[in-house]
Scaffold this active site. Sequence first.
Site, mmCIF file in Angstrom:
data_model
loop_
_atom_site.group_PDB
_atom_site.id
_atom_site.type_symbol
_atom_site.label_atom_id
_atom_site.label_comp_id
_atom_site.label_asym_id
_atom_site.label_seq_id
_atom_site.Cartn_x
_atom_site.Cartn_y
_atom_site.Cartn_z
ATOM 1 N N ARG A 166 -42.528 -55.736 -20.286
ATOM 2 C CA ARG A 166 -42.304 -54.834 -19.160
ATOM 3 C C ARG A 166 -43.655 -54.407 -18.606
ATOM 4 N NH1 ARG A 166 -45.401 -51.542 -20.962
ATOM 5 N NH2 ARG A 166 -44.741 -50.105 -19.337
ATOM 6 N N GLY A 167 -43.620 -53.650 -17.488
ATOM 7 C CA GLY A 167 -44.864 -53.305 -16.801
ATOM 8 C C GLY A 167 -45.113 -54.360 -15.728
ATOM 9 N N GLN A 214 -41.887 -44.893 -23.005
ATOM 10 C CA GLN A 214 -43.026 -45.817 -22.940
ATOM 11 C C GLN A 214 -44.355 -45.094 -23.173
ATOM 12 O OE1 GLN A 214 -40.450 -45.832 -20.846
ATOM 13 N NE2 GLN A 214 -40.042 -47.833 -19.952
ATOM 14 N N ASP A 228 -45.240 -49.930 -9.731
ATOM 15 C CA ASP A 228 -44.426 -51.153 -9.770
ATOM 16 C C ASP A 228 -44.377 -51.827 -8.416
ATOM 17 O OD1 ASP A 228 -43.368 -49.381 -12.105
ATOM 18 O OD2 ASP A 228 -42.858 -51.471 -12.535
ATOM 19 N N LYS A 240 -42.616 -45.482 -12.730
ATOM 20 C CA LYS A 240 -41.622 -44.997 -13.697
ATOM 21 C C LYS A 240 -41.063 -43.633 -13.291
ATOM 22 C CE LYS A 240 -40.291 -46.621 -16.488
ATOM 23 N NZ LYS A 240 -39.015 -47.361 -16.268
HETATM 24 O O1 MRU Z 1 -39.659 -49.921 -16.945
HETATM 25 P P1 MRU Z 1 -41.075 -50.332 -17.226
HETATM 26 O O2 MRU Z 1 -41.547 -49.985 -18.588
HETATM 27 O O3 MRU Z 1 -41.307 -51.787 -16.866
HETATM 28 O O4 MRU Z 1 -41.927 -49.477 -16.201
HETATM 29 C C1 MRU Z 1 -43.310 -49.670 -16.143
HETATM 30 C C2 MRU Z 1 -44.024 -48.754 -15.246
HETATM 31 O O5 MRU Z 1 -43.437 -47.964 -14.535
HETATM 32 C C3 MRU Z 1 -45.516 -48.913 -15.202
HETATM 33 O O6 MRU Z 1 -46.126 -47.676 -14.986
HETATM 34 C C4 MRU Z 1 -45.875 -49.842 -14.037
HETATM 35 O O7 MRU Z 1 -45.170 -51.054 -14.153
HETATM 36 C C5 MRU Z 1 -47.318 -50.117 -13.973
HETATM 37 S S1 MRU Z 1 -47.795 -51.250 -15.227
HETATM 38 C C6 MRU Z 1 -49.431 -51.616 -15.133
#
Ligand code: MRU
Length: 332
Positions: free
Chosen positions: A51-52, A183, A224, A235
């Site tokens: 994820r991320g 997270q 994202d 997030k």
């Molecule tokens: O649901 P996730 O864990 O994929 O969400 C991730 C985030 O919101 C991160 O802050 C974002 O992707 C930036 S990652 C460098």
Amino acid sequence: MALPRTVDWQGDAATGRLVIIEQTLLPTELKLIELTELDPVIDAIQRLAVRGAPALGAAGGYGAVIALRSGLGDAGLERLAAARPTAVNLRWAVERVRRVAEGDPERALEEARAIDAEDVRTCRAIGEHGASLIKDGMGVLTHCNAGALATAGMGTALAPMYVAKERGTKFHVFADETRPLLQGARLTSFELAENGVDVTVISDSMSAVVMRDGKVSLVITGADRVAANGDAANKIGTYGVATLAKAHGIPFYIAAPRSTFDGTLASGDQIPIEERNERELRFVGDTRTAPDKTKVFNPAFDVTPAALIAGWITEDGILKASDIAGWLASSP
Ligand code: MRU
């Protein structure tokens, strides 16, 4: 402890495998899993084993190799690109590999490796630019995980912290735990501590107090998807953090690479927001925290308006809102 790579490819295009850290097990267990078929790749993306935004881009690139070598064609690539809707990096990477590869898995692997290598360089550049914001004695707050576990490299929001540490700057990080999937507590505090960065986990409801008490002088989060006007999806809870930062006169920065900017969207209103399974709010692990009778609303992301953002830390420098349109036009 040096952590393994979050996303990697081992072997050739015909028989190789996508290797990822199984992030749902962290911080209890650090385990790598190998993926060789498309459905397990999509499943790993959807259950947040990987994820991320930039890590989803790298995994999407390698996943496209698997889709093409399995003869799944455009339909397989579309299923992969649609596995999670908010982080634009996933669709961007799958489309990039599809365009260049023209169905050839070998060519697809070259392009996926290029996406991976670019992300490593991009993260470092974000870190170099952003580290200038971190001064001795500062408290820096972050939300969710935008570190090495969210990218192919050293992270986006956490990269300035890693570079500041390399430069000998003395600072402290507050990591919001980041409900509902934690997270911040499970991943950000884990990787910062493993890398020797001084970090305190706080619940999401504590960020107002640490700001009021003068313990935080800078906020950096990842994103994202960033719209052309600078509105940034990240997030769930990030919008609240940015609002609190504004109320306390604390600068709030978004750290994100060009691949996370979506110049086709005029504003954040157009960013698709993933809604996730209600079980994530009814349970913490296997323990029930809300009854089945109640309704549940579980958007995984929110949008922070550009007006709350002091700057966008990118691989090309720290942008102001007025810089974004020209920058997007010069790096399509
Ligand atoms: O649901 P996730 O864990 O994929 O969400 C991730 C985030 O919101 C991160 O802050 C974002 O992707 C930036 S990652 C460098």
